[in-house]
Design an enzyme around this catalytic site. Sequence first.
Site, mmCIF file in Angstrom:
data_model
loop_
_atom_site.group_PDB
_atom_site.id
_atom_site.type_symbol
_atom_site.label_atom_id
_atom_site.label_comp_id
_atom_site.label_asym_id
_atom_site.label_seq_id
_atom_site.Cartn_x
_atom_site.Cartn_y
_atom_site.Cartn_z
ATOM 1 N N SER A 13 0.843 -1.195 0.000
ATOM 2 C CA SER A 13 0.000 0.000 0.000
ATOM 3 C C SER A 13 0.875 1.241 0.000
ATOM 4 O O SER A 13 2.040 1.198 0.425
ATOM 5 C CB SER A 13 -0.900 0.010 1.242
ATOM 6 O OG SER A 13 -1.613 1.225 1.359
ATOM 7 N N TYR A 41 -1.870 -1.079 10.391
ATOM 8 C CA TYR A 41 -1.954 -1.317 8.946
ATOM 9 C C TYR A 41 -0.684 -0.849 8.236
ATOM 10 O O TYR A 41 -0.095 -1.584 7.435
ATOM 11 C CB TYR A 41 -3.172 -0.590 8.382
ATOM 12 C CG TYR A 41 -3.358 -0.755 6.896
ATOM 13 C CD1 TYR A 41 -3.916 -1.917 6.362
ATOM 14 C CD2 TYR A 41 -2.977 0.250 6.009
ATOM 15 C CE1 TYR A 41 -4.084 -2.073 4.993
ATOM 16 C CE2 TYR A 41 -3.140 0.101 4.638
ATOM 17 C CZ TYR A 41 -3.695 -1.056 4.140
ATOM 18 O OH TYR A 41 -3.853 -1.207 2.781
#
Length: 260
Positions: A141, A156
Site C-alpha cells: 500500500s 496497517y
Amino acid sequence: MEFKNKVVLVTGGGSGIGAAACELFGREGARVATFSRTLSEVEATAERVRAAGGEALALEGDVSNPKDVDRVIGEIDKRWGRLDVAFAHAGINGLQAPLDEIPPDEWRKTISVNLDGTFYTLRYAVPLLKRQGGSIVVTSSINGNRKFTSWGSSAYSSSKAGQVALVKMAALELAKHRIRVNAVLPGAISTEIEDNTQERHLERAKEPVEFPEGAIPLTDGDPGSPEQVAEVVLFLASERASHVTGTLVYVDGGESLIQG
C-alpha cells in the site's frame, strides 16, 4: 495467451482487486486457484474465471493460519502439479485508532493477516515455484511507504511497510531460482476493504494538514478501479517483466505524491 496452462494462486481472491486479477488471468488462459475465507465469494470468482476462458479452483481458508495455507498449496500441487504465479493479495484495514488506544489483540490481528499471511503464502508457495521459476506479486500500500496521513493506521501501515521489506529480501534470495518478486502499492481503489475497517477516536490522532485540491491528481479525486491494479499485477507476473524484481509499483494516480 501468455498464461495458457500456467497456474496462478490469488489470496484474497473473493472480491475487489483479487477477484479482478483472477478474472484477468483467466482471460489469459491461466489455471487460477482463488483463495479466501468466504467460500461463496471464491466460488463466484471461480465462475468468473471459467466464463473468461480459464480453469479455476475455489479454496476456502484463513491466510493467517499457516496450516490452511499449507493445505491450499498442497491442493494446487495435487490438482495441477505446479505453480507459476503467487499473488499475495489478502489483507484487512483492521482497527484505526490512536496508537495508545489500539488493543494488543487488534494490532496482532492486522499484522497476522497482512504480514504473517504474506509470509505464509511465500513460505509455502516457493517450493512449487522453484520447480520451474515464476513470479510473486504482493499487494502492499502507499500507506506506510509513501503516505503517512491515514490517521490511526499504525498497525496497517506497519504491516504494509513490512511487506515491502519482505519483497526486497525475497527478490534477492529467490533470484537464483528464477523467481521474481515485486509489489503493487495501491492508493484509493473502489473495493470492499472498507467493510472490515473499524475507526475509533481518530480525531485524537489527527494533525491539521492542507492538501492541494484533487486528492488524486490523475482523476481529479476519483478512486481507481480494481481492474487497473489487476492490469499491473498481470504485467509483473508476465514475461514482459522478465527483468523486473524487487520493484515497487505505485498505483495511485499520484495520490501519495501530494498526501505523503
